[in-house]
Design a protein around this motif. Structure first.
Motif, PDB file in Angstrom:
ATOM      1  N   ASN A 266       0.839  -1.194   0.000  1.00  0.00           N
ATOM      2  CA  ASN A 266       0.000   0.000   0.000  1.00  0.00           C
ATOM      3  C   ASN A 266       0.884   1.258   0.000  1.00  0.00           C
ATOM      4  O   ASN A 266       2.115   1.155  -0.125  1.00  0.00           O
ATOM      5  N   ASP A 267       0.276   2.437   0.149  1.00  0.00           N
ATOM      6  CA  ASP A 267       1.050   3.687   0.078  1.00  0.00           C
ATOM      7  C   ASP A 267       2.153   3.732   1.130  1.00  0.00           C
ATOM      8  O   ASP A 267       3.252   4.228   0.865  1.00  0.00           O
ATOM      9  N   THR A 268       1.846   3.230   2.316  1.00  0.00           N
ATOM     10  CA  THR A 268       2.860   3.252   3.383  1.00  0.00           C
ATOM     11  C   THR A 268       4.029   2.343   3.016  1.00  0.00           C
ATOM     12  O   THR A 268       5.199   2.708   3.210  1.00  0.00           O
ATOM     13  N   SER A 269       3.700   1.150   2.460  1.00  0.00           N
ATOM     14  CA  SER A 269       4.777   0.230   2.054  1.00  0.00           C
ATOM     15  C   SER A 269       5.701   0.929   1.044  1.00  0.00           C
ATOM     16  O   SER A 269       6.928   0.850   1.144  1.00  0.00           O
ATOM     17  N   ARG A 270       5.077   1.594   0.087  1.00  0.00           N
ATOM     18  CA  ARG A 270       5.882   2.245  -0.968  1.00  0.00           C
ATOM     19  C   ARG A 270       6.711   3.396  -0.400  1.00  0.00           C
ATOM     20  O   ARG A 270       7.836   3.626  -0.830  1.00  0.00           O
ATOM     21  N   GLU A 271       6.170   4.096   0.602  1.00  0.00           N
ATOM     22  CA  GLU A 271       6.934   5.190   1.215  1.00  0.00           C
ATOM     23  C   GLU A 271       8.142   4.622   1.970  1.00  0.00           C
ATOM     24  O   GLU A 271       9.218   5.225   1.988  1.00  0.00           O
ATOM     25  N   ILE A 272       7.957   3.438   2.557  1.00  0.00           N
ATOM     26  CA  ILE A 272       9.078   2.795   3.268  1.00  0.00           C
ATOM     27  C   ILE A 272      10.166   2.375   2.269  1.00  0.00           C
ATOM     28  O   ILE A 272      11.361   2.521   2.531  1.00  0.00           O
ATOM     29  N   ARG A 356       6.006  12.493   5.375  1.00  0.00           N
ATOM     30  CA  ARG A 356       5.729  12.073   6.756  1.00  0.00           C
ATOM     31  C   ARG A 356       4.285  11.578   6.780  1.00  0.00           C
ATOM     32  O   ARG A 356       3.391  12.291   6.336  1.00  0.00           O
ATOM     33  N   MET A 357       4.061  10.349   7.244  1.00  0.00           N
ATOM     34  CA  MET A 357       2.704   9.766   7.198  1.00  0.00           C
ATOM     35  C   MET A 357       2.273   9.368   8.598  1.00  0.00           C
ATOM     36  O   MET A 357       2.477   8.227   9.030  1.00  0.00           O
TER      37      MET A 357
END
Ligand code: DP6
Length: 387
Positions: A266-272, A356-357
């Protein structure tokens, strides 16, 4: 009157693959399309605990997972595993049914390899109950429960040789946990929810619809398994990290190439992924190795000396809330980072567009490599385990 009663308990850990298993050549035997390789994590932080009681007072074989009774009818996977072990051990079970109670200390079916720890633990305790103790034999039995479970029968780094039949498809330890004592893993638990498409359904879809799978299994994986094995034996983190990240990327590429696509990140995975890539290029070498299973949670392998720094960066970029409350860290204790280095990394991440999420990571688990399953003295307290 109770004439017979026995109870055994074991603990087994989660393993996180650096070369991913995805696709089966035989659904029933759970033979994989490709070899895979993983690190077994520390059971202190991520484990399944299973108690099995045998008694002549039990009417039928029953199983409870995290408090909920599971299907143990003929044809169910746990029953198949139980019958298989009984038949190998030549046990007559007519008057000795089992009650099995199992708990995980982490979310089930959230892409955190819970079935691996669960089936490794189940095979291990059942095996010990019925006199099958060889870990290689137990790895083959655990595989019948859930493919990746075979790797949790050993600690440290483990290679699952795909083989071509029940006997040849087995796990082999490459190095125990003490070989590379600086190796650490940080799990970012992004989502506790059960995943949309299970691994077995997803694998079948990929192997029947993706045109990339054949190339991955025939060409890419054999070469990566050789190279990452030597990287591990030589404790070469740079090479280990590159292969780990590339293999996670390729696994998610074949998921996207499946039809309909499997969207586990998801978006968080991609940001990581972005955050790790920017940090690696800032250092001019790989200090972080991200990998994602069939879910959005990240596992980041790294060396001990970067743990404190990395936790503080994650806490900075993924605060628990918009009010800046701190992201919870479970598992091992950690120390203070170098503030100056943290500031430089944060500036560079911001400059490279890493967002920053707040609230998108639920908690972190700070852990390390661990051992294979162990019998323990402390049985689970549960009324269903009484004679
Ligand atoms: C993405 O072992 O859960 O975690 O054999 O169908 O039970 P089944 O699948 P499972 O698949 C794990 C897939 C993975 C990659 C890996 O652990 O190698």
């Amino acid at each position: 009157m109770v004439l017979y009663y026995k109870i055994l308990t074991a603990r087994a850990s989660v393993n996180i693959a650096v070369i991913k298993y995805w696709g089966k050549s035989d659904e029933r035997l759970k033979l994989p399309l490709n070899d895979s390789l993983s690190g077994t994590l520390d059971s202190a932080d991520l484990c399944a605990t299973t108690s099995i009681a045998v008694s002549d007072t039990y009417q039928s074989d029953r199983l409870w997972l995290n408090g909920f009774e599971q299907d143990m009818s003929d044809g169910s996977t746990p029953k198949m595993l139980l019958d298989q072990i009984r038949s190998i051990a030549k046990v007559n079970h007519d008057n000795h049914k089992v009650h099995i109670v199992s708990h995980n200390n982490f979310p089930t079916a959230a892409g955190l390899a819970s079935s691996a720890a669960g089936y490794a633990c189940l095979a291990f305790v059942l095996g010990h109950l019925y006199g099958i103790e060889d870990p290689t034999e137990l790895s083959k039995l655990a595989r019948r429960g859930s493919g990746s479970a075979c790797r949790s029968l050993f600690g440290g780094f483990v290679h699952w040789q795909k083989g071509h039949d029940h006997d040849s498809s087995k796990a082999v330890q490459i190095a125990d946990r003490n070989h590379w004592p600086q190796m650490r893993a940080i799990i970012c638990v992004i989502n506790d929810e059960t995943k949309d498409v299970s691994s077995s359904v997803g694998m079948l879809r990929t192997s029947t619809t993706s045109s990339f799978v054949e190339h991955r299994c025939k060409v890419v994986v054999p070469d990566r398994v050789d190279r990452i094995t030597s990287a591990i034996l030589e404790r070469d983190f740079e090479r280990f990290a590159q292969i780990t990240m590339q293999d996670s990327n390729q696994f998610h590429a074949i998921c996207l190439d499946s039809y309909p696509p499997l969207l586990y990140l998801n978006d968080t995975s991609r940001e990581i992924i972005k955050l790790c890539s920017v940090i690696n290029s800032l250092f001019g070498k790989n200090v972080l190795a991200y990998t994602f299973d069939a879910g959005p949670n990240a596992c980041i392998y790294l060396l001990e000396d970067f743990v404190d720094q990395f936790i503080s960066i994650l806490q900075d970029f993924f605060p628990a809330s918009n009010q800046g409350s701190s992201l919870e860290v479970k598992g091992r204790p950690f120390g203070k980072p170098d503030e100056f280095v943290s500031k430089n990394i944060a500036d560079s991440l911001a400059l490279n567009g890493v967002r920053r999420m707040a609230g998108s990571i639920r908690y972190l688990i700070n852990t390390a490599l661990g051992e294979g399953p162990q019998l323990i003295e402390q049985h689970i307290e549960d009324a269903n385990l009484q004679p």
